[in-house]
Enzyme design. Sequence first.
Site, short mmCIF file in Angstrom:
data_model
loop_
_atom_site.label_atom_id
_atom_site.label_comp_id
_atom_site.label_asym_id
_atom_site.label_seq_id
_atom_site.Cartn_x
_atom_site.Cartn_y
_atom_site.Cartn_z
N GLU A 216 1.16 -1.51 0.06
CA GLU A 216 0.05 -0.16 0.06
C GLU A 216 0.84 1.55 0.01
O GLU A 216 1.25 2.17 -0.73
CB GLU A 216 -1.27 -0.14 1.51
CG GLU A 216 -1.94 1.31 1.22
CD GLU A 216 -2.91 1.31 2.21
OE1 GLU A 216 -3.66 1.60 2.41
OE2 GLU A 216 -3.16 0.10 3.08
N SER A 299 4.84 -18.99 3.35
CA SER A 299 4.52 -20.92 4.48
C SER A 299 3.77 -21.39 2.88
O SER A 299 3.00 -21.35 1.81
CB SER A 299 4.23 -21.01 5.70
OG SER A 299 4.38 -19.99 6.32
N ASP A 377 -5.65 -8.60 3.78
CA ASP A 377 -5.01 -6.70 4.07
C ASP A 377 -5.75 -6.38 5.33
O ASP A 377 -7.51 -6.04 5.50
CB ASP A 377 -5.59 -6.05 3.12
CG ASP A 377 -5.62 -4.65 2.97
OD1 ASP A 377 -4.74 -4.40 3.81
OD2 ASP A 377 -6.01 -4.18 1.76
N ASP A 380 -4.54 -0.57 7.23
CA ASP A 380 -4.65 0.39 5.99
C ASP A 380 -4.74 2.00 6.60
O ASP A 380 -4.31 2.54 7.56
CB ASP A 380 -6.61 0.84 5.77
CG ASP A 380 -7.30 0.02 4.78
OD1 ASP A 380 -6.28 -0.22 3.65
OD2 ASP A 380 -8.21 -0.16 4.58
#
Length: 871
Positions: A216, A299, A377, A380
Amino acid sequence: MLPPRAQTDKYPRNVSRLRLVRVAFATVAVVLVLALVATAVGVVVVLRRPLPEVSGELTLPGLEGEVTVTRDPRGVPTITASTSEDLFRAQGYVTAQDRFFEMDYRRHVTAGRLSELVGENEDALAADKVIRTFGWRHVAEQEWDVVEQSTRDALQAYADGVNAYLADRDPSQIAVEYTVLGARTSTPAPEKWDPVDSLAWLKALAWDLRGNYDRELARARTFASVQDVARVEQLFPAYPQDVNQPILSAEQVGQGATTTAATTGLDLAGDDLQAALASAQRALDAVPHLVGDGEGVGSNSWAVSGRYTESGAPLLANDPHLGISAPGIWAQVGLRCAEVTAECPYDVTGFANAGMPGVVIGHNADLAWGLTNLGADVTDFFLEKVDDDVTVRDGGTAPIRHRREVIHVNGGRSVELDVRETVHGPIVSDVLDVDAVEDAPVPDGAPGRQFEVALAWTALQPGRTADALLAMATARDADDVAAVAALLEVPAQNIVFATVDGHIGYQAPGRIPVRTSVLGGPVPSDGTWPRPGWDSAYDWQGFVDPTDMPRTLDPAEGFVVAANQAVTPSGVGPFLTDDWDYGYRSQRIRTLLTERLATGEPVTVADMAEIQSDQRNPYADMLVPTLLSLPIEDEFDDDGQELLRDWDRVSSSDSAAAAYFAAVWKTILTLAFDDDLPDDASPAGDSRWLEVVRRLVDDPSSPWWDDRSTPAVVEGRDEILTRAMVSARRQLTTQLGRDAEDWRWGMLHVAAPEHPVLGGESLPGVLRRLVNPSPLSVGGGSAIVDATAWDASTPSYAVTAAPSMRMVVDLGDLDSSTWVNLTGTSGHPASVHYTDQFKAWATGETFPWPFTQAATEADATDHLTLLPSTD
């Protein structure tokens, strides 16, 4: 405590290292070495003093009954008790025996108190400021009132066990690190362990595994140089689902709600706003990464149905890719109730985190589970218009909350910090005392032109992850796993599981924000770009319902693979993120499994371990054909290219071609992209960049190929690739010698775990060697199944993240399972178990992993009995 009829842990061989806050010991360490290392006897006494008693009998106050602790040849404890509280009290005691300094270091980091431990140190203070700003400890304190009473009981019993070990012990008897630190600062006896210390550790896990915040920020900062949203998005391509399959197909998920990438009215151009984002990046980078950070953190995990296996029951494999450290992140342990009942339900073995009761990954008598980072996500960045003590909000204002923090510095002055929080979260651009940003370009009607940056993050709300970890230890079936997933809020982790009665499955957990679609403007409102804080339309609108999270049970193809790739096809199911790993590891695992099943031969534990060590290089598959098509006239410069002609495209440690190709790849990234990107945003070379270049290879005249540092020339693909091959040949001639046939990937690509505090170069060599293991050559690399990641934006090819452990569980014969840890199970540099698994790990070997009582007793080399106090 009874007189020791107890045998101490054996004497050391080697040591290990990690990448975190370093303490400058140059002068005092020399004094320490002169004082303590004057004689060999002094070294032995100082190093061996903290080693635990591992056999005989000891008293542990608070126990209701006797507890037995057996240890296998690698020092791994199996703890057997008659009650849950005795079990966790003993786990706390035994973990403190082996790893208390690691626990103490972690709790200082997670509470923003690192300066109290290490003294005056710029990096430590920066970390403390950021973590105090986040308020990890405050959130953990709130979680104490949220988790179940049974979880509080386990946390308290664990803390009581830790504190029983600390009682009446001098710091030098607990860990050699306190002796070294004591040469520089005053080192009081460690504080008692508090159950909240364990909960705070979960915030560190959540931070290092948080999702897309790096991308981001990178999008916004890249735009400052590129000035074109479409070109920026070329560097953040969509997941290639036509090439690499998601975890679940659309049919497995069902046709769920689709999510469109709507756009905001936010213009992110301009140096001022980029300065704000850069300051946020520097502040966030100050936080020590306790389990790893960056694109190499991921992973592999997969399960195979019993209809294809040698035992007739499922097989499950897992190898989490985290930062490498000394000691490694995992503490292996077995936890067994002498009689499994509703009151004492545990019979589990696996990989624990020192400082937290239970195990994080492993198996019980009914079910095995592995974890991989979901990558959802969950963060922010909000641009806030600040006016004195308020922020602008929907045409009105909202108050800024203040919190005063005092950071105590060992041997120095305390530092006061005024933490400011908006409705979205803490203002992170405050942490380095950066002034508000002026004249930032914004949409029409925006409230002024001066902004600060706040961080919204799901982990800053109290949750029940501690409940989930303990519940996972007793899960038996898919319904139990789904119940655990509803509690496992942060960090969001893919769960792959298999059961003794023949089922395999996948479950996605996590607290996932719901974002509304806001139309208008040049960039999406889906969380991939920073958001306007002054308009509540951009606020989170709640969280995805746990019952809507993707899952599958017994897929028709007979296996399930979760390796950080997209969970579902685009537009299917709840929106989780657009910033996945690009799926080259997962697709290679799928290919290997498909090929194996097609032979009709049963899959074995050894086959699963062999896949974990696969070193096929997807970068080579993408680039080598084009590289070989380009002429290099000079016979000397051509030597590197000749290595590629017969290369099997496997990045083994002894491969000359793999070394050359890595240098070529690094140079391509520099020549093609560095001229267009901000100075500190050079390509790291991870799977995102693999996908970027894969798409550009078929576009030889793309503007990205042009090197703007040569203004009189417009380069295309072939010029850049040829220049990269010639340059790589000359670089490696300097580094590895003139004869290209003598080059080896393992000469460049080394694993060097470092101690979090004693890993710096300022330590005298003798002391540094005692606490940091000698680097080992390894194969593999970024986006390879054997995921020993390296950072192409730096001069080094050294491993930055790697499989932190490897395990394969045979649900048909649990005693036939295998495992290996990165370094060893002990945190004491003087212990033979500090690094006794490191060489095996580096060469892809594993050890037997007995589980049943008969097997663990047969494998035991040490026996310790913990007795209740007679007082």
